[in-house]
Design an enzyme around this catalytic site. Structure first.
Site, PDB file in Angstrom:
ATOM      1  N   CYS A 118      -0.794  -0.869   3.641  1.00 51.50           N
ATOM      2  CA  CYS A 118      -0.932  -2.273   3.261  1.00 51.50           C
ATOM      3  C   CYS A 118      -2.299  -2.782   3.650  1.00 51.50           C
ATOM      4  CB  CYS A 118       0.148  -3.120   3.925  1.00 51.50           C
ATOM      5  SG  CYS A 118       0.030  -4.873   3.516  1.00 51.50           S
ATOM      6  N   GLY A 119      -3.038  -3.300   2.685  1.00 54.48           N
ATOM      7  CA  GLY A 119      -4.374  -3.806   2.966  1.00 54.48           C
ATOM      8  C   GLY A 119      -4.410  -5.260   3.346  1.00 54.48           C
TER       9      GLY A 119
END
Length: 276
Positions: A118-119
Site C-alpha cells: 500500500c502506497g
C-alpha cells in the site's frame, strides 16, 4: 541497481516425499527517497528501475509533471557496517529538482514508510491522499477495440519474467490503444510497478500519456486510479476487481475503468464509450 531475485534452499513436503531443493525468491528491500537532499519517504520495493520508480512516484504526488522538472537522479553513498568507504548501497536515491519546482511537504507526504502492499497507507492526513492532476484524461478522444483489450493480459503474462521464476511479483504495463506494448515493469508492490512504468514514460517526455492503456495484474484500487489520472492515462484495465472508490474517481475524472479483464470478457465501469 540490485537484483530482483534471491535464492534459498527450502524443505518441500508433498504427499509422498520430503526433499530439500533451491527456491527463487522475489527480493524486497527498502528504498529511501530524498528530494533536494531531504528524506521524503521509504518504500519497500523490488530493486530495479529505481530511477523510474522515484520519478513516477513524484509525478503521482504532484511534485513534477514534465521531464525538465528534474535535474538529476542519483544514488547516495551511505556508511553501513562492513562498508566503511561510504560507497553506495543502492537503497538511497536523491532527486534534484529544477529551479522553481516546489519540493514535497514532508510533513504531509508520508509519516514513516510506504509498504510494498500500500502506497497511501503512510499518508499523514486524509487531505494528503488526493492529488490534483495537471492533465485531463476525460477529454482524451482515444478509443480502444474490445478485442485489443482482451489480448493484453496474455501479453502481460508473457512479459512477467521474474514472476515466472518466483510467483511473487505484481506487474503493470503501458499499451498504445492499438495494442502495442510500450513498457512493462514488475515489483513486489503493485503501486511501485505502476510508478515504474509511469516513470518510464516520464523519462522519455511522454507525459501526459494520451491514447494509452494502463494494465495492472491485480485489482484496481483508488491509488492506482489516481496514478493513472496524474499521468493523463485515459484507460485503466485490471485483471481483478475494482474498489468502489476507484470507480468513483474514474467516473469523476473521465477515465475508462475496465476490470475482470479475463479471457473473452470484461466489465466496463466508467466511460464505456471508449470501448469499441
Amino acid at each position: 541497481m540490485g537484483y530482483a531475485t534471491a535464492h534459498r534452499r527450502v524443505r518441500h513436503l508433498s504427499a509422498d516425499q520430503v526433499i530439500t531443493r533451491p527456491e527463487t525468491l522475489a527480493v524486497e528491500e527498502p528504498l529511501e527517497i530524498r528530494v533536494n537532499g531531504t528524506p521524503v519517504t521509504v518504500t519497500m520495493r523490488t530493486p530495479g528501475s529505481d530511477f523510474e520508480l522515484v520519478q513516477g512516484f513524484l509525478l503521482a504526488e504532484g511534485v513534477v509533471a514534465h521531464r525538465e522538472d528534474v535535474l538529476t537522479v542519483s544514488y547516495c553513498g551511505r556508511r553501513v557496517e562492513g562498508n566503511a568507504t561510504g560507497a553506495s548501497t543502492y537503497n538511497v536515491l536523491d532527486v534534484a529538482l529544477a529551479p522553481g519546482v516546489k519540493p514535497p511537504d514532508v510533513d504531509v507526504t508520508r509519516t514513516f514508510y510506504t509498504t510494498s502492499s500500500c502506497g497511501v497507507c503512510g499518508k499523514a492526513s486524509l487531505q494528503a491522499v488526493s492529488q490534483v492532476s495537471r492533465f485531463a484524461p476525460g477529454g482524451d478522444p482515444a478509443t480502444v477495440a474490445a478485442d485489443t483489450l482482451k489480448a493484453m493480459p496474455d501479453q502481460l503474462r508473457r512479459a512477467q519474467k521474474v514472476f515466472a521464476r518466483t510467483g511473487g511479483l505484481h506487474a503493470a504495463a503501458l499499451f498504445g490503444v492499438d495494442g502495442a506494448m510500450l513498457a512493462v515493469r514488475e515489483d513486489i508492490g503493485r503501486h511501485n510497478a505502476v510508478d515504474k512504468v509511469i516513470g518510464w514514460a516520464f523519462e522519455r517526455d511522454r507525459i501526459p500519456l494520451g491514447a494509452s492503456v494502463l494494465l495492472v495484474s491485480g485489482r484496481a484500487s483508488f491509488e492506482l486510479t489516481q496514478k493513472a489520472l496524474m499521468a493523463g492515462i485515459p484507460v485503466l484495465a485490471a485483471v481483478s476487481a475494482p474498489s468502489s472508490l476507484a470507480v468513483s474517481l474514474a467516473d469523476a475524472s473521465g477515465i475508462t475503468l475496465v476490470a475482470f479483464l479475463r479471457g473473452d470478457s470484461m466489465n466496463v465501469y466508467t466511460r464505456a464509450d471508449r470501448i469499441t
